[in-house]
Enzyme design. Structure first.
Site, PDB file in Angstrom:
ATOM      1  N   GLN A 205      56.390  27.532  15.648  1.00 53.37           N
ATOM      2  CA  GLN A 205      57.519  28.274  16.372  1.00 53.37           C
ATOM      3  C   GLN A 205      58.981  28.351  16.101  1.00 53.37           C
ATOM      4  OE1 GLN A 205      56.374  30.118  19.588  1.00 53.37           O
ATOM      5  NE2 GLN A 205      54.484  29.369  18.678  1.00 53.37           N
ATOM      6  N   GLY A 246      58.592  30.925  28.814  1.00 50.56           N
ATOM      7  CA  GLY A 246      57.783  30.210  27.477  1.00 50.56           C
ATOM      8  C   GLY A 246      58.469  30.838  26.640  1.00 50.56           C
ATOM      9  N   HIS A 247      57.658  31.083  25.507  1.00 56.42           N
ATOM     10  CA  HIS A 247      58.551  31.519  24.056  1.00 56.42           C
ATOM     11  C   HIS A 247      59.165  33.075  24.155  1.00 56.42           C
ATOM     12  CE1 HIS A 247      54.428  32.141  22.155  1.00 56.42           C
ATOM     13  NE2 HIS A 247      54.475  32.612  22.916  1.00 56.42           N
ATOM     14  N   ASN A 248      60.406  33.361  23.472  1.00 60.24           N
ATOM     15  CA  ASN A 248      60.608  34.806  23.379  1.00 60.24           C
ATOM     16  C   ASN A 248      61.228  35.216  24.685  1.00 60.24           C
ATOM     17  OD1 ASN A 248      58.162  34.162  20.786  1.00 60.24           O
ATOM     18  ND2 ASN A 248      60.349  35.704  20.675  1.00 60.24           N
TER      19      ASN A 248
END
Lengths: 357, 357, 357
Positions: A205, A246-248
């Site tokens: 990540q 969460g990511h993004n």
């Protein structure tokens, strides 16, 4: 400690509104209708409490023009008329809060650890046992609480307050005038894995978390770093406690989320949205501006039209729920029975016509 | 900083696959189809993006044999053909990540506190203000972040990374190559109480948490210690953020849980299961291997058969939900009406026969 | 280490119950029926395990009078008869736990930071890298773990245990004999904002959190401070992990909440209630005493009558859920069809009467 006082004339000079009464009158604080003392000002933000307002002990009352007219002579104290009494209350409460607060500390606590390669503004405060790694930049007047861990190359904007035991991973950026509450984690790895014959292969990540200005982040809330691109929280977003981003993800300006909300990776959420407590959003969805999700509701598809959306099972006494849940499980058979009934009736009507015909 | 490059010939030597093109060609990183630059390699993991793949700027493309054949001459760059391009991406991304990372620190930060009765490998790193109590063992190459609290007799395996402000209670064991993210709590007391005339009497929680190898634990996730026996997380399990694992749970190999999942005490969950975000599992249940629970779903009974299971109320515009929720509340009466209708029709048919007969 | 032993005669002197057997017999611990060794005592709290009880290796058995009579001669070991064997187990387990625990530390760890204006009892323990700000009071025998951040004027009662990396904001009060688990955050700002033309204006949160005696607070749980008044957690409340309690909530004595529960602001919850995991309560609601909410249920209205309440969508195989969820979305049309059918039947019956009449 004597509370500091402010003249009502100064209040309207500072915050606007139309004063009816003595501008020399001082007030030492603001409180709700029922709690306010004779030294305080109060506010009426809901017409249904007009009677309480006229009975309040407060020396002055903030209210809307409509309430002002409706109340008429029933209230004899001083008034400030404004379009939005609740916002007026918030601003005046902030003013009193600052007026009566201890002066903010500055300097580096002797027990803190600051890398020689970090840059800390002279007006910033670094609390006990905080750690600031190489390349980090701590802006003017920023306040870093006890045990906070600021990793490499993190930037903290001016006047931002990071409370005790927050963890911020490397390369993340937090804007100005933000508040981050204890236990929050910013920039941990997103949940990205490829599955190879049952085993999970981690996808590094390498994105960051970018947080705008005037953002509030609640206690024990987690915001993951992006996988390749960045996770973005725009200006003015407010997040309550125990939230997972969460990511993004991309969260638009001034969107608000109540406690326990979860947003899966790569969701794109618009501006001025609100999410009730424990609402959940699946990954890769798009939510338009001005969408409002009720508490406990699961968003499983994109929402492109503004409005209020809801989806939770209505609470009932357990015995009643047992009954309705059993029927829900068999709704397919109920629908089939209804179809059979409809068909039988049509047949009946046809027969009946034959007979009558 | 110039990014380090790798020859495509070395890529296939290391990660397999069939190279079509120049093995001397170097690449400096891997990126998605639309983001990749001319110095990077990209990957096609979903046939519906074939057109994007042929238009990518990347100097090389990882793809499946089926996509390779389908694309044919439409793509002129170098190719690596492999059975699972997404896994290939993950591994190559890990490689580039390690290649471009700073060297990992080792040694004990001067502000850390390590008990003289603890054992810390020379190659391990102990960060600022971390504390390592008596009897703890920190393995080779382990990385302990700022403010981490490692209690008595905890064992941390080789190459495991414990991020800032994690808390690990006494006697817990964490395997090798694990990652534990900030704010995670491992080994707090399980929620065990006996009720004596309304008052709660605490049951001491004397078990441990045993975590296998290659486990990832997300930010602010909690895993309780067992009451008498241990809580067990097997090898290869991946847990996202904000997850709650109750005492005495047993989670089988390679099971994955997305954010906000909750598992109540003594649940026994099989291998290779997946749980969508905010899924919940009641206590003392058994979940077989290869069970997949959708997001927002509540598991209230054991599941002994593999498959996908779901249970959440479908989202709707609030006004529509108000209507359907009211009907759900009264499904019992709806079913009764349907029965009455069915009976009436049978009666009607009987009558009708009489008439016609 | 040899485990310390206690005479059964001393057990009944201390915890009550009627002993059938040799009071000189010693036991070194308590364990469940199937795990207990010949040196341990065990307990039978559920009649369906009577056969296991008679087969247990334990030297002694705690059981109810009913089970004592039912088992009769099938069990030959020593017995202690008591009204509630499970509570007896909890108390005896506590006793053994204390008997075999290391002596509790006291004193201030050299790496801790304690303000000269704080008051710490001589018998209290302050762990590594903990920080205790000015005006804080730490009571007799209190135990403060590594990295705990105690802000200004906080009071921690006697014998209370605050585990590693807990954060307690200024002016909060925690009673005696409480346990607070790692990562918990007490006294962060409540989620209070006024909306001015889309932008959020923060309302200062000036209340406190007041926690009674004998309260347990789980890992990564957050309890917000009040906006103007205080957030109150009464004596004997037990909260599991990952719980969110909003500002100005009031939780009555001995109420228990399992993991992942969320309670929005200003909810007033009675005594002796229980909340299953991930249950949610909206703001400003009133919940009476002795209300029990099932796991995964959303409380959207006040509940004034004791009892068990439930509301979650029943889990099904995904294909079946797809079907029932589609029907739920269209329940309005199903109800309309049923009404049409009912009407047609009445019409039919009327017609039929005409014909037959």
């Amino acid at each position: 400690m004597t509370k500091k006082s402010i003249r009502l004339g100064d209040v309207v000079d500072r915050f606007g509104g139309q004063l009816f009464g003595n501008p020399e009158q001082g007030v030492v604080g603001i409180a709700p209708l029922s709690d306010a003392t004779e030294e305080q000002i109060t506010f009426l933000s809901n017409p249904k409490f007009r009677t309480q307002a006229t009975a309040s002990k407060a020396v002055a009352l903030i209210l809307s023009e409509a309430d002002h007219n409706a109340i008429g002579d029933a209230y004899i104290g001083t008034r400030i008329i404004t379009a939005n009494p609740y916002v007026y209350f918030a601003k005046l409460a902030q003013y009193f809060f600052a007026l009566n607060s201890e002066p903010v500390e500055s300097g580096i606590h002797p027990s803190a650890w600051v890398s020689p390669q970090a840059t800390v503004a002279a007006s910033a405060y670094i609390g006990p046992h905080a750690s600031i790694e190489a390349g980090a930049i701590i802006g003017d007047g920023a306040w870093i609480g006890a045990g906070v861990a600021i990793a490499k190359r993190v930037a903290i904007g001016a006047q931002t307050r990071i409370n005790a035991n927050v963890s911020i991973y490397h390369d993340c950026v937090i804007g100005e005038r933000c508040v981050v509450h204890s236990g929050a984690v910013i920039g941990a790895d997103g949940f990205g894995f490829a599955n190879e014959k049952g085993k999970w292969v981690k996808i590094p990540q390498t994105g960051r978390v970018l947080i705008g200005n005037d953002v509030e982040i609640g206690a024990n809330t987690s915001i993951d770093r992006g996988a390749l691109a960045d996770t973005i929280i725009e200006n003015g977003v407010i997040l309550d406690n125990q939230i997972q981003i969460g990511h993004n993800c991309h969260i638009g300006e001034n969107t608000a989320m109540a406690g326990c909300v979860g947003v899966a990776g790569s969701a794109k959420i618009g501006k001025n949205c609100t999410f009730g407590g424990a609402a959940m959003v699946l990954g890769h969805l798009t939510i338009a501006d001005n969408v409002h999700i009720s508490s406990g509701s699961m968003v499983s598809r994109s929402i492109l039209e503004p409005g209020q959306y809801t989806g939770f099972y209505p609470l009932a006494k357990n015995a009643d729920w047992e009954k309705t849940a059993a029927i829900v499980r068999n709704l397919g058979s109920m629908r089939d029975k209804l179809k059979a009934v409809e068909k039988a009736i049509k047949q009946n009507e046809a027969n009946s016509k034959d007979i009558q015909g």
